[in-house]
Design a protein around this motif. Sequence first.
Motif, PDB file in Angstrom:
ATOM      1  N   GLY A  76    -100.499  56.051   1.163  1.00  0.00           N
ATOM      2  CA  GLY A  76    -100.720  55.844  -0.261  1.00  0.00           C
ATOM      3  C   GLY A  76    -101.506  56.968  -0.911  1.00  0.00           C
ATOM      4  O   GLY A  76    -101.602  57.030  -2.132  1.00  0.00           O
ATOM      5  N   HIS A  77    -102.076  57.860  -0.120  1.00  0.00           N
ATOM      6  CA  HIS A  77    -102.834  58.972  -0.676  1.00  0.00           C
ATOM      7  C   HIS A  77    -101.889  60.072  -1.178  1.00  0.00           C
ATOM      8  O   HIS A  77    -100.795  60.252  -0.633  1.00  0.00           O
ATOM      9  CB  HIS A  77    -103.785  59.554   0.371  1.00  0.00           C
ATOM     10  N   PHE A  78    -102.323  60.784  -2.200  1.00  0.00           N
ATOM     11  CA  PHE A  78    -101.554  61.930  -2.657  1.00  0.00           C
ATOM     12  C   PHE A  78    -102.492  63.102  -2.893  1.00  0.00           C
ATOM     13  O   PHE A  78    -103.689  62.934  -3.152  1.00  0.00           O
ATOM     14  CB  PHE A  78    -100.756  61.601  -3.925  1.00  0.00           C
ATOM     15  N   LYS A  79    -101.943  64.300  -2.784  1.00  0.00           N
ATOM     16  CA  LYS A  79    -102.704  65.532  -2.982  1.00  0.00           C
ATOM     17  C   LYS A  79    -101.877  66.482  -3.842  1.00  0.00           C
ATOM     18  O   LYS A  79    -100.648  66.355  -3.921  1.00  0.00           O
ATOM     19  CB  LYS A  79    -103.008  66.200  -1.634  1.00  0.00           C
ATOM     20  N   ILE A 107     -96.335  55.951  -0.740  1.00  0.00           N
ATOM     21  CA  ILE A 107     -95.754  56.528  -1.953  1.00  0.00           C
ATOM     22  C   ILE A 107     -94.274  56.773  -1.692  1.00  0.00           C
ATOM     23  O   ILE A 107     -93.902  57.400  -0.696  1.00  0.00           O
ATOM     24  CB  ILE A 107     -96.480  57.834  -2.334  1.00  0.00           C
ATOM     25  N   ILE A 161     -96.101  58.530 -10.209  1.00  0.00           N
ATOM     26  CA  ILE A 161     -96.200  58.151  -8.798  1.00  0.00           C
ATOM     27  C   ILE A 161     -95.632  56.751  -8.637  1.00  0.00           C
ATOM     28  O   ILE A 161     -96.063  55.804  -9.307  1.00  0.00           O
ATOM     29  CB  ILE A 161     -97.665  58.171  -8.318  1.00  0.00           C
ATOM     30  N   TYR A 183    -109.497  53.564  -7.835  1.00  0.00           N
ATOM     31  CA  TYR A 183    -108.601  54.010  -6.784  1.00  0.00           C
ATOM     32  C   TYR A 183    -107.389  54.656  -7.419  1.00  0.00           C
ATOM     33  O   TYR A 183    -106.505  53.990  -7.943  1.00  0.00           O
ATOM     34  CB  TYR A 183    -108.172  52.835  -5.893  1.00  0.00           C
ATOM     35  N   ASN A 242    -105.243  56.312  -5.708  1.00  0.00           N
ATOM     36  CA  ASN A 242    -104.160  56.250  -4.739  1.00  0.00           C
ATOM     37  C   ASN A 242    -103.585  54.842  -4.667  1.00  0.00           C
ATOM     38  O   ASN A 242    -104.319  53.860  -4.675  1.00  0.00           O
ATOM     39  CB  ASN A 242    -104.669  56.638  -3.347  1.00  0.00           C
ATOM     40  N   SER A 282     -94.690  53.625  -5.813  1.00  0.00           N
ATOM     41  CA  SER A 282     -95.214  53.184  -4.515  1.00  0.00           C
ATOM     42  C   SER A 282     -94.554  51.896  -4.052  1.00  0.00           C
ATOM     43  O   SER A 282     -94.010  51.125  -4.845  1.00  0.00           O
ATOM     44  CB  SER A 282     -96.734  52.979  -4.618  1.00  0.00           C
ATOM     45  N   GLY A 297     -97.201  63.205  -1.377  1.00  0.00           N
ATOM     46  CA  GLY A 297     -97.553  61.793  -1.227  1.00  0.00           C
ATOM     47  C   GLY A 297     -97.317  61.318   0.182  1.00  0.00           C
ATOM     48  O   GLY A 297     -96.360  61.746   0.849  1.00  0.00           O
TER      49      GLY A 297
END
Length: 807
Positions: free
Chosen positions: A735-738, A768, A790, A761, A763, A792, A731
């Motif tokens: 705010g993006h996660f993979k 995060i 997740i 969305y 994300n 945030s 994260g």
Amino acid sequence: MVQLNAEYLAAGANRHPAAADWDESGILAFGADRNIALWRPQNSGSRGVYDFLQGHTDTVNVVKFVPNSQGILLSGSVDKTVKIWKRATTSEHYTCAQTISDHASSINCIAVAPGATIFASGSADATIKIWCLDESNTASLRQSITVTPRFFPLAMALSPLTGALDSYVLAVAGTKDIIQLYVLDSQSGPEFKLQATLSGHEGWIRSLEFTKESDSPHSDLLLASASQDKYIRLWRVHQGKELPAAAASADPSLGAFLPGKSLSNKAHRFKAQGLDYSATFEALLLGHEDWIYSTRWRRDKKLQLLSASADNSLAIWEPDATTGVWVTITRLGEISSEKGSTTATGSTGGFWTGLWSPSGSTVVCLGRTGSWRLWNHSDEQDRWIQGVGISGHTQSITGIAWSQDGDYLLSTSSDQTTRLHAKWKRGEQYSWHEMARPQIHGYDLNCIDSLDSSRFVSGADEKLLRVFNEPRAVANLLSKLCGFGGSHLEEMPDAANMPVLGLSNKAIEAIGDDEEVLNGNENDREAIDPASVVHKSTLDLDYPPTEEHLSRHTLWPEMEKLYGHGYEISALAASHDGSVVATACKASSIDHAVIRLFETKTWHEIKPPLTAHSLTVTRLRFSADDQYLLSVGRDRQWAVFQRDATDKSKYTQFALDPKGHTRMILDAAWAPTPLPLFATAGRDKQVKIWVRDEASAGFVHKATITEEGPVTAIDFLDAETGDGQVCLAVGMETGHFKIYSLVIKGDFSAQEIELASPISYANPARAITQLAWKPANRAHPGESGMELAIASEDGSLRVYSCNLAES
């Protein structure tokens, strides 16, 4: 490609009277930090929020659906912009079609009218802007009005004028005690002009709304205004030279309720398209005991008004059939002596907005804690029955932790609460809900971890840690609604409460409904606090607890405090066997950047504390077998401590890398591999993989994953996903996660797994703060896929399921 499914989306609503609206299609949209959350309150599955709309860069203050527009949504934010959202024709998803950036300050209110192609926006720059929508629903500026005398608009209402084609009346109010009426006369020009100023209120005005008195095409308009002076005023806009009956009679008894005050019956006259109009005072509605934040007219056949106040109540008003006097026919909410207070014992601090469903059969309201309450009207019983609402954190979520068996999820936040989330199971159907609020605190909470299935420990800005034990009331509730737990009930206290002037939850015993409360001795020297009395029937529920129940009856008793740190707690971790708790605090020197260990049998500190860092420790993690304790910090280094072979509570330094990253390290995680392996993540935009090396008797760097932004959170799934493969969630601050598949044999290569999500969305809108995989080895029979939680900074908590076997 792996499909992500949103199992649970939770976020508290923003505290603003205009931050929510309910569309004719049944969708309720509300501002949640900088997101717009979408929810169907009348969904029979009680699924809660199903989507987040992202685009704003600051708090969303106002959300408004355009009536009869097939899904046009307007939103205004502290970021000074108004956004126009369009709903897809084939789904319920929205996309941003236009961003308006003409205002110079925060947007506080938006006014729309049924069937109109214009809308108005009001801002803290003391201007009102009128916008025109073309056939493609693109807005263009039509007029800009500078409010005179200067005040900030907080509420606006727009309506077509009765009998005048393409002519409108716009009511504006805010940080003064007056209401201004602007009129658009289509014969005299394309601009609104100030035609009347209505006086009478004695405080800021927070809400305005128009409605037609009847279905007649010649019906008068009624304007409701709600003020911080605790009163609602109704105003009548009448077409014709003669005045309406109430204004003409000028009944002096109207002022009898307010000693020393007289109610103005002045008629404000204006013209549009050659027709005469008058605006007159109609009625004063008394009954609330604190500021009134919102008023809403019922949209179907019945003429009723819904008001929400800081006195913790919703009121439904309607005119008496014989006298025409407006009276309260229903009052919903709490009867509380602590009006508008923010005590931890459960008083909500008021209701910020109330909304009708399109049919008028359901009402919802928003409280200070960001939670939605819901009532459905029962025609058979002719009364309002409270239903299942939704809740969520209102500030940054700072920590999350699954219970060790994966049955529930704990979250803790800067909003000073700890919440327990679990699945409500009923037959083949299930939905996630907040099932308990174990901790309501006076300090911002920073970290949390689960000790076992019924205990957890949390750390806050108060320099100490608190350990909590599950009460019988919550254990019974989780067993009944969620299908787990229920053992060791005889060892548990019934419930817990928090003294008004304290921070420690005390265990209390529930009493039977027919038992008498012994209220101290004859001199009343030891009178029982009424807040500490709870009846057993109160704790027996067939549905997820309501907001009142969550804040009053689901606290967990505190069993221990852990002292020793000199500054705010920054990190903690509990060993997997539950025998040791490791903690750290904010630090700017070696003296305070120590790791303290506590054994959980007697809760004594194991001395001496562990030293390695010179600045704040940001994360602590035990390996799966508890043989190693990993720490990372702002000083850019990581350290590994090894468990003593004879004394299981002692750890000693095993390995250290003072230059692990080039900038501060923000998170770390152990992989579920026989060979010890961990990952570290830093502000240098890198995730590094470290593996135990027998030759050097330490850990060596094996691979690096480079991201486009600072990495703030990582976590390994606790089971291998294939032959020699492990799964790593990453994260970022954006705010993006993979999710990566990491090969642990050979070259330690990492392959990003392509993800697809049905929600707009997936994300979060801000950084995060933590990622947590549900324990894979504790998955229940029949459950498919892994679940990733997740947390945030935008206050949203998300649980996604994905079947990694597909990849």
